[in-house]
Design a protein around this motif. Sequence first.
Motif, PDB file in Angstrom:
ATOM      1  N   GLY A 148     -23.858 -19.084  -3.430  1.00 37.59           N
ATOM      2  CA  GLY A 148     -22.776 -17.870  -3.280  1.00 37.59           C
ATOM      3  C   GLY A 148     -21.457 -18.413  -2.765  1.00 37.59           C
ATOM      4  N   LYS A 149     -20.140 -18.495  -2.620  1.00 42.68           N
ATOM      5  CA  LYS A 149     -19.446 -18.427  -1.809  1.00 42.68           C
ATOM      6  C   LYS A 149     -18.546 -16.882  -1.971  1.00 42.68           C
ATOM      7  CE  LYS A 149     -15.171 -20.973  -1.487  1.00 42.68           C
ATOM      8  NZ  LYS A 149     -14.545 -22.597  -2.749  1.00 42.68           N
ATOM      9  N   ALA A 150     -18.346 -17.156  -0.013  1.00 44.84           N
ATOM     10  CA  ALA A 150     -17.191 -16.041   0.140  1.00 44.84           C
ATOM     11  C   ALA A 150     -15.940 -16.209  -0.568  1.00 44.84           C
ATOM     12  CB  ALA A 150     -17.195 -15.586   1.306  1.00 44.84           C
ATOM     13  N   LEU A 151     -15.256 -14.812  -1.096  1.00 44.19           N
ATOM     14  CA  LEU A 151     -14.442 -15.342  -2.396  1.00 44.19           C
ATOM     15  C   LEU A 151     -13.445 -14.086  -1.474  1.00 44.19           C
ATOM     16  CD1 LEU A 151     -15.658 -15.722  -5.520  1.00 44.19           C
ATOM     17  CD2 LEU A 151     -14.656 -17.296  -4.341  1.00 44.19           C
ATOM     18  N   ARG A 152     -12.183 -14.455  -2.308  1.00 48.97           N
ATOM     19  CA  ARG A 152     -11.328 -13.093  -2.083  1.00 48.97           C
ATOM     20  C   ARG A 152     -10.544 -12.428  -3.304  1.00 48.97           C
ATOM     21  NH1 ARG A 152      -5.956 -14.938  -0.934  1.00 48.97           N
ATOM     22  NH2 ARG A 152      -5.445 -13.471   0.580  1.00 48.97           N
ATOM     23  N   LEU A 153     -10.030 -11.581  -3.771  1.00 50.31           N
ATOM     24  CA  LEU A 153      -9.445 -10.608  -4.090  1.00 50.31           C
ATOM     25  C   LEU A 153      -7.953 -11.868  -4.632  1.00 50.31           C
ATOM     26  CD1 LEU A 153      -9.575  -8.606  -7.040  1.00 50.31           C
ATOM     27  CD2 LEU A 153      -8.272  -7.384  -5.222  1.00 50.31           C
ATOM     28  N   THR A 154      -7.855 -12.233  -5.577  1.00 48.91           N
ATOM     29  CA  THR A 154      -6.434 -13.827  -6.256  1.00 48.91           C
ATOM     30  C   THR A 154      -5.598 -12.295  -6.496  1.00 48.91           C
ATOM     31  OG1 THR A 154      -6.795 -13.562  -8.280  1.00 48.91           O
ATOM     32  CG2 THR A 154      -8.191 -14.838  -6.836  1.00 48.91           C
ATOM     33  N   VAL A 155      -5.178 -11.290  -6.481  1.00 53.74           N
ATOM     34  CA  VAL A 155      -4.211 -10.132  -6.686  1.00 53.74           C
ATOM     35  C   VAL A 155      -4.593  -8.651  -6.019  1.00 53.74           C
ATOM     36  CG1 VAL A 155      -2.915  -9.129  -8.366  1.00 53.74           C
ATOM     37  CG2 VAL A 155      -4.629 -10.973  -9.309  1.00 53.74           C
ATOM     38  N   ALA A 156      -3.409  -8.759  -5.487  1.00 47.39           N
ATOM     39  CA  ALA A 156      -2.951  -7.241  -4.271  1.00 47.39           C
ATOM     40  C   ALA A 156      -2.984  -6.403  -5.274  1.00 47.39           C
ATOM     41  CB  ALA A 156      -2.324  -7.974  -3.350  1.00 47.39           C
ATOM     42  N   PRO A 157      -3.040  -5.194  -5.257  1.00 47.91           N
ATOM     43  CA  PRO A 157      -3.077  -3.988  -6.057  1.00 47.91           C
ATOM     44  C   PRO A 157      -1.761  -3.264  -5.139  1.00 47.91           C
ATOM     45  CG  PRO A 157      -5.045  -3.268  -3.545  1.00 47.91           C
ATOM     46  CD  PRO A 157      -4.193  -5.045  -3.888  1.00 47.91           C
ATOM     47  N   VAL A 158      -1.098  -2.484  -5.769  1.00 49.13           N
ATOM     48  CA  VAL A 158       0.296  -2.355  -5.141  1.00 49.13           C
ATOM     49  C   VAL A 158       0.360  -0.886  -3.719  1.00 49.13           C
ATOM     50  CG1 VAL A 158       1.818  -0.717  -5.891  1.00 49.13           C
ATOM     51  CG2 VAL A 158       1.116  -1.784  -7.552  1.00 49.13           C
ATOM     52  N   GLN A 159      -0.767  -0.189  -3.859  1.00 48.00           N
ATOM     53  CA  GLN A 159      -1.081   1.102  -3.084  1.00 48.00           C
ATOM     54  C   GLN A 159      -1.424  -0.329  -1.259  1.00 48.00           C
ATOM     55  OE1 GLN A 159      -1.989   5.250  -3.037  1.00 48.00           O
ATOM     56  NE2 GLN A 159      -2.728   3.958  -5.128  1.00 48.00           N
ATOM     57  N   GLU A 160      -1.321  -0.168  -0.017  1.00 44.46           N
ATOM     58  CA  GLU A 160      -1.757  -0.452   0.822  1.00 44.46           C
ATOM     59  C   GLU A 160      -3.282  -0.517   0.966  1.00 44.46           C
ATOM     60  OE1 GLU A 160      -0.859  -0.861   5.586  1.00 44.46           O
ATOM     61  OE2 GLU A 160       0.339  -0.232   4.513  1.00 44.46           O
ATOM     62  N   ARG A 161      -3.338   1.281   0.651  1.00 41.20           N
ATOM     63  CA  ARG A 161      -4.500   1.948   0.670  1.00 41.20           C
ATOM     64  C   ARG A 161      -5.034   2.589  -0.292  1.00 41.20           C
ATOM     65  NH1 ARG A 161      -8.773   2.851   5.137  1.00 41.20           N
ATOM     66  NH2 ARG A 161     -10.243   4.296   4.727  1.00 41.20           N
ATOM     67  N   ILE A 162      -5.828   2.450  -1.475  1.00 42.18           N
ATOM     68  CA  ILE A 162      -5.768   3.254  -2.543  1.00 42.18           C
ATOM     69  C   ILE A 162      -6.905   3.900  -2.080  1.00 42.18           C
ATOM     70  CG2 ILE A 162      -7.197   3.120  -4.914  1.00 42.18           C
ATOM     71  CD1 ILE A 162      -5.863  -0.105  -5.715  1.00 42.18           C
ATOM     72  N   PRO A 163      -6.811   5.081  -2.242  1.00 38.91           N
ATOM     73  CA  PRO A 163      -7.708   6.009  -1.516  1.00 38.91           C
ATOM     74  C   PRO A 163      -8.735   6.188  -2.256  1.00 38.91           C
ATOM     75  CG  PRO A 163      -5.709   6.947  -1.810  1.00 38.91           C
ATOM     76  CD  PRO A 163      -5.700   6.487  -3.063  1.00 38.91           C
ATOM     77  N   ILE A 164     -10.052   6.415  -1.469  1.00 36.30           N
ATOM     78  CA  ILE A 164     -11.084   6.438  -2.170  1.00 36.30           C
ATOM     79  C   ILE A 164     -11.779   8.145  -2.283  1.00 36.30           C
ATOM     80  CG2 ILE A 164     -13.860   5.152  -2.176  1.00 36.30           C
ATOM     81  CD1 ILE A 164     -12.347   2.453  -1.561  1.00 36.30           C
ATOM     82  N   TYR A 165     -12.773   7.976  -2.790  1.00 38.49           N
ATOM     83  CA  TYR A 165     -13.465   9.246  -3.068  1.00 38.49           C
ATOM     84  C   TYR A 165     -14.575   9.429  -3.813  1.00 38.49           C
ATOM     85  CZ  TYR A 165      -8.629  12.218  -3.768  1.00 38.49           C
ATOM     86  OH  TYR A 165      -7.049  12.474  -3.097  1.00 38.49           O
ATOM     87  N   LEU A 166     -15.479  10.262  -2.623  1.00 39.54           N
ATOM     88  CA  LEU A 166     -16.535  10.455  -3.642  1.00 39.54           C
ATOM     89  C   LEU A 166     -17.575  11.532  -3.755  1.00 39.54           C
ATOM     90  CD1 LEU A 166     -19.020   8.870  -0.147  1.00 39.54           C
ATOM     91  CD2 LEU A 166     -18.128   7.143  -2.734  1.00 39.54           C
ATOM     92  N   ALA A 167     -17.831  11.864  -5.191  1.00 36.77           N
ATOM     93  CA  ALA A 167     -18.638  12.728  -5.717  1.00 36.77           C
ATOM     94  C   ALA A 167     -20.320  12.967  -4.667  1.00 36.77           C
ATOM     95  CB  ALA A 167     -19.410  12.092  -7.088  1.00 36.77           C
ATOM     96  N   ALA A 168     -19.970  13.982  -4.606  1.00 37.23           N
ATOM     97  CA  ALA A 168     -21.299  14.487  -3.302  1.00 37.23           C
ATOM     98  C   ALA A 168     -21.643  15.946  -3.275  1.00 37.23           C
ATOM     99  CB  ALA A 168     -21.301  13.866  -1.751  1.00 37.23           C
ATOM    100  N   ILE A 169     -23.118  16.018  -3.906  1.00 36.55           N
ATOM    101  CA  ILE A 169     -23.608  17.171  -3.407  1.00 36.55           C
ATOM    102  C   ILE A 169     -24.431  17.742  -2.598  1.00 36.55           C
ATOM    103  CG2 ILE A 169     -24.852  18.891  -5.369  1.00 36.55           C
ATOM    104  CD1 ILE A 169     -24.279  17.406  -7.679  1.00 36.55           C
ATOM    105  N   GLY A 170     -25.117  17.257  -2.276  1.00 33.04           N
ATOM    106  CA  GLY A 170     -26.615  17.461  -1.302  1.00 33.04           C
ATOM    107  C   GLY A 170     -25.946  17.312   0.006  1.00 33.04           C
TER     108      GLY A 170
END
Length: 343
Positions: A148-170
């Motif tokens: 395996g080789k360490a790779l990087r995404l070839t295309v950038a997203p539009v947003q500098e930081r896409i918001p990440i949400y977590l579904a959580a209950i406990g």
Amino acid sequence: MRLGIHIGYWGLLDAAAQLELTLEAERLGYDSVWTAEAYGSDAATILGWLAAQTSRIKLGAAVFQIPGRSAAMTAMTAMTLDNLSGGRFRLGLGASGPQVAEGWHGQRYGRMLARTRDYVAIVRKALARERVVHDGEAIQLPLPDGPGKALRLTVAPVQERIPIYLAAIGPRNTALAGEIADGWLPTLFSPEHVAQLRANLEEGAARAGRSLEGFDIAPSVQVFIDDDLDAARDRMRPFIALYVGGMGSRRQNFYNRLIQRYGFEDAAREIQDLYLDRKYAEAAAAIPVELIDMVSLCGPRDRVRERLQVYRDAGVGTLMVTPAAVDGQERVRQLRELAELAA
């Protein structure tokens, strides 16, 4: 407090109904539209389809299942949806449950806190277009014993930081949301218990040395506005019975445990016993009205308006609503009335 609409799974509503609701929500000024996946439709395809037919409303996954995709594939999908939508994508992630993870995806359901922590770290690295190297407790990239080789995404997203949400209950995974995510996606959320729930988020934030300033609490809530309070409450019963009684096994139902923590221990056990015995109507009838009022928006307009203020006071940033109506015109009416009441 922003309004969002949760259109659920494709199949419960057909494509035309989902599009109608989304376009109406966009016209009314709703901030976001969210869709889900379990073991039917996937969320990403629906969001790509909606991206092509909308221009302003944000598009959220609530949620992508962690056992269903590698972290790298989730980053690829998030980048693609962000580009297709012109920077409107919101990434919600959830651990699902053992029955779906092991029965459908063939993934062992264990060490989910460690797996989620590693997963989010990899997604963030990939979306930042770093070469992905990760030596975590649950996930290692590249694999240490192969080509395996360490790779990087070839295309950038539009947003500098896409918001990440977590579904959580406990308590522990809610704390993890406060530690590593930009937002939290609770189900059967009780604003009356926000002090307890926020303490979990703050515990996680403290571990990361961060504050919760700008953190988005984004519960999904069933809504039915009607002058007949009892009839409106009855619209909520099938959904609550499904989650409290049938979402998971008798031994492991996260929603049932949540309702017990709200103080409905006896009712939670009774609802589950009836539901798992396939006495669905009786399970729905066993739900206390106090619980219905606590976790949903239902009843006359003035009552719903007052309840919206309770959610605001609890610190909710995005209130994600699902109209509990079977008729398309009635679903649209619910969206319109709620927008008026929230204005």
